[in-house]
Design an enzyme around this catalytic site. Structure first.
Site, PDB file in Angstrom:
ATOM      1  N   ASP A  12       0.868  -1.182   0.000  1.00 21.48           N
ATOM      2  CA  ASP A  12       0.000   0.000   0.000  1.00 21.48           C
ATOM      3  C   ASP A  12       0.905   1.232   0.000  1.00 21.48           C
ATOM      4  O   ASP A  12       2.124   1.135  -0.232  1.00 21.48           O
ATOM      5  CB  ASP A  12      -1.004  -0.039   1.161  1.00 21.48           C
ATOM      6  CG  ASP A  12      -0.345   0.149   2.526  1.00 21.48           C
ATOM      7  OD1 ASP A  12       0.909   0.228   2.603  1.00 21.48           O
ATOM      8  OD2 ASP A  12      -1.081   0.218   3.530  1.00 21.48           O
ATOM      9  N   HIS A  13       0.333   2.394   0.265  1.00 26.85           N
ATOM     10  CA  HIS A  13       1.122   3.633   0.244  1.00 26.85           C
ATOM     11  C   HIS A  13       2.242   3.604   1.282  1.00 26.85           C
ATOM     12  O   HIS A  13       3.344   4.088   1.014  1.00 26.85           O
ATOM     13  CB  HIS A  13       0.208   4.842   0.493  1.00 26.85           C
ATOM     14  CG  HIS A  13      -0.637   4.717   1.715  1.00 26.85           C
ATOM     15  ND1 HIS A  13      -1.718   3.852   1.779  1.00 26.85           N
ATOM     16  CD2 HIS A  13      -0.550   5.311   2.926  1.00 26.85           C
ATOM     17  CE1 HIS A  13      -2.263   3.944   2.976  1.00 26.85           C
ATOM     18  NE2 HIS A  13      -1.576   4.814   3.700  1.00 26.85           N
ATOM     19  N   CYS A  69       3.219  -3.231   4.078  1.00 28.10           N
ATOM     20  CA  CYS A  69       2.338  -2.132   4.471  1.00 28.10           C
ATOM     21  C   CYS A  69       2.927  -1.560   5.754  1.00 28.10           C
ATOM     22  O   CYS A  69       4.030  -1.937   6.154  1.00 28.10           O
ATOM     23  CB  CYS A  69       0.880  -2.558   4.604  1.00 28.10           C
ATOM     24  SG  CYS A  69       0.495  -3.699   5.941  1.00 28.10           S
ATOM     25  N   GLY A  70       2.235  -0.644   6.395  1.00 29.22           N
ATOM     26  CA  GLY A  70       2.829   0.044   7.533  1.00 29.22           C
ATOM     27  C   GLY A  70       3.267  -0.904   8.636  1.00 29.22           C
ATOM     28  O   GLY A  70       4.437  -0.944   9.022  1.00 29.22           O
ATOM     29  N   THR A  71       2.329  -1.679   9.152  1.00 31.09           N
ATOM     30  CA  THR A  71       2.653  -2.648  10.202  1.00 31.09           C
ATOM     31  C   THR A  71       2.881  -4.049   9.659  1.00 31.09           C
ATOM     32  O   THR A  71       3.356  -4.924  10.396  1.00 31.09           O
ATOM     33  CB  THR A  71       1.496  -2.766  11.213  1.00 31.09           C
ATOM     34  OG1 THR A  71       0.350  -3.292  10.522  1.00 31.09           O
ATOM     35  CG2 THR A  71       1.161  -1.424  11.843  1.00 31.09           C
ATOM     36  N   GLY A  72       2.464  -4.299   8.447  1.00 32.87           N
ATOM     37  CA  GLY A  72       2.457  -5.651   7.888  1.00 32.87           C
ATOM     38  C   GLY A  72       1.182  -6.413   8.189  1.00 32.87           C
ATOM     39  O   GLY A  72       0.870  -7.395   7.513  1.00 32.87           O
ATOM     40  N   GLY A  74      -2.147  -5.572   8.005  1.00 39.44           N
ATOM     41  CA  GLY A  74      -3.235  -5.511   7.029  1.00 39.44           C
ATOM     42  C   GLY A  74      -2.975  -6.460   5.871  1.00 39.44           C
ATOM     43  O   GLY A  74      -3.863  -7.236   5.462  1.00 39.44           O
ATOM     44  N   MET A  75      -1.775  -6.415   5.334  1.00 41.93           N
ATOM     45  CA  MET A  75      -1.410  -7.313   4.235  1.00 41.93           C
ATOM     46  C   MET A  75      -1.509  -8.778   4.673  1.00 41.93           C
ATOM     47  O   MET A  75      -2.068  -9.626   3.957  1.00 41.93           O
ATOM     48  CB  MET A  75       0.006  -7.009   3.749  1.00 41.93           C
ATOM     49  CG  MET A  75       0.104  -5.835   2.816  1.00 41.93           C
ATOM     50  SD  MET A  75      -0.662  -6.235   1.215  1.00 41.93           S
ATOM     51  CE  MET A  75      -0.300  -4.716   0.319  1.00 41.93           C
ATOM     52  N   HIS A 102       9.662 -23.541   8.946  1.00 44.38           N
ATOM     53  CA  HIS A 102       8.644 -24.192   9.778  1.00 44.38           C
ATOM     54  C   HIS A 102       7.223 -23.995   9.265  1.00 44.38           C
ATOM     55  O   HIS A 102       6.382 -24.884   9.447  1.00 44.38           O
ATOM     56  CB  HIS A 102       8.729 -23.657  11.215  1.00 44.38           C
ATOM     57  CG  HIS A 102       9.948 -24.122  11.948  1.00 44.38           C
ATOM     58  ND1 HIS A 102      10.146 -23.886  13.299  1.00 44.38           N
ATOM     59  CD2 HIS A 102      11.046 -24.811  11.531  1.00 44.38           C
ATOM     60  CE1 HIS A 102      11.305 -24.411  13.677  1.00 44.38           C
ATOM     61  NE2 HIS A 102      11.883 -24.966  12.619  1.00 44.38           N
ATOM     62  N   ARG A 136       7.294 -32.819  10.979  1.00 46.72           N
ATOM     63  CA  ARG A 136       6.245 -32.411  11.915  1.00 46.72           C
ATOM     64  C   ARG A 136       5.606 -31.090  11.497  1.00 46.72           C
ATOM     65  O   ARG A 136       4.431 -30.857  11.793  1.00 46.72           O
ATOM     66  CB  ARG A 136       6.807 -32.316  13.337  1.00 46.72           C
ATOM     67  CG  ARG A 136       7.778 -31.165  13.559  1.00 46.72           C
ATOM     68  CD  ARG A 136       8.442 -31.253  14.931  1.00 46.72           C
ATOM     69  NE  ARG A 136       9.213 -30.063  15.277  1.00 46.72           N
ATOM     70  CZ  ARG A 136      10.453 -29.807  14.841  1.00 46.72           C
ATOM     71  NH1 ARG A 136      11.045 -30.657  14.012  1.00 46.72           N
ATOM     72  NH2 ARG A 136      11.091 -28.715  15.218  1.00 46.72           N
ATOM     73  N   HIS A 137       6.345 -30.277  10.786  1.00 49.22           N
ATOM     74  CA  HIS A 137       5.792 -28.982  10.361  1.00 49.22           C
ATOM     75  C   HIS A 137       4.730 -29.165   9.281  1.00 49.22           C
ATOM     76  O   HIS A 137       3.771 -28.412   9.211  1.00 49.22           O
ATOM     77  CB  HIS A 137       6.918 -28.076   9.865  1.00 49.22           C
ATOM     78  CG  HIS A 137       7.961 -27.827  10.907  1.00 49.22           C
ATOM     79  ND1 HIS A 137       7.695 -27.170  12.085  1.00 49.22           N
ATOM     80  CD2 HIS A 137       9.268 -28.191  10.955  1.00 49.22           C
ATOM     81  CE1 HIS A 137       8.790 -27.121  12.816  1.00 49.22           C
ATOM     82  NE2 HIS A 137       9.761 -27.741  12.162  1.00 49.22           N
TER      83      HIS A 137
HETATM   84  C1  RB5 Z   1      -1.698   2.746   6.486  1.00 54.84           C
HETATM   85  O1  RB5 Z   1      -1.698   3.948   7.160  1.00 54.84           O
HETATM   86  C2  RB5 Z   1      -1.608   1.582   7.454  1.00 54.84           C
HETATM   87  O2  RB5 Z   1      -2.771   1.484   8.206  1.00 54.84           O
HETATM   88  C3  RB5 Z   1      -1.374   0.299   6.685  1.00 54.84           C
HETATM   89  O3  RB5 Z   1      -0.218   0.435   5.928  1.00 54.84           O
HETATM   90  C4  RB5 Z   1      -1.150  -0.945   7.500  1.00 54.84           C
HETATM   91  O4  RB5 Z   1      -0.261  -0.721   8.542  1.00 54.84           O
HETATM   92  C5  RB5 Z   1      -2.345  -1.652   7.934  1.00 54.84           C
HETATM   93  O5  RB5 Z   1      -2.281  -2.766   8.441  1.00 54.84           O
END
Ligand code: RB5
Length: 151
Positions: A12-13, A69-72, A74-75, A102, A136-137
């Site tokens: 994303d952005h 993405c920002g935190t990973g 959402g993706m 694993h 096992r995995h």
């Molecule tokens: C975008 O601002 C942020 O919410 C997105 O990149 C992501 O972190 C969501 O999980």
């Protein structure tokens, strides 16, 4: 790496700039890349890029992907709605290795706002080089879909 298929990229952005860096690196390493976007840092919605990447993995066009993405999260959440996808959130190279060895992850998910470019590159290289250990995995992976209602 195991595949002659392209590496799929999605962001994303918030993950756009890191995706661009990773795409360039993969090109230098001799990989072909299929970029599902985003195309800029303009605000977008991560599922719009996660689902096309997941579909390409599920239909066999790709074997591996990298998503940012920002935190990973959402993706990872969107990608993991797909049965043929195991998207692993990575925050250091050891995790990137373990998620292949694993969990047999096929997507390396990076939290672009919480890792450096150097850390991200190390994670991607590690992820692409590591091999699933099976045993096992594999039993545990089989149970992921077996125990979902309506499976
Ligand atoms: C975008 O601002 C942020 O919410 C997105 O990149 C992501 O972190 C969501 O999980």
């Amino acid at each position: 790496m195991v595949t002659g298929k392209p590496i799929g990229l999605a962001a994303d952005h918030a993950g756009f700039e890191l995706k661009e860096k990773i795409g360039a690196l993969l090109g230098q390493m001799g990989y072909s890349v299929r970029d599902f976007g985003a195309a800029s840092t303009a605000s977008v919605d991560y599922p719009d890029f996660a689902h096309p990447l997941a579909n390409a993995l599920e239909n066999g066009e790709l074997q591996r992907g990298v998503a940012c993405c920002g935190t990973g999260n959402g993706m990872a959440i969107a990608l993991n709605r797909h049965r043929g996808v195991r998207a692993g959130l990575c925050w250091n190279a050891e995790v990137a290795s373990l998620v292949r060895r694993h969990n047999d992850a096929n997507v390396c998910v990076l939290p672009a706002r919480f890792v450096s470019e150097a850390e991200a590159i190390e994670m991607v290289k590690t992820f692409l080089d590591a091999a699933f250990e099976g045993g096992r995995h594999q039993c545990r992976i089989d149970k992921i879909n077996e125990q979902i209602n309506n499976s």
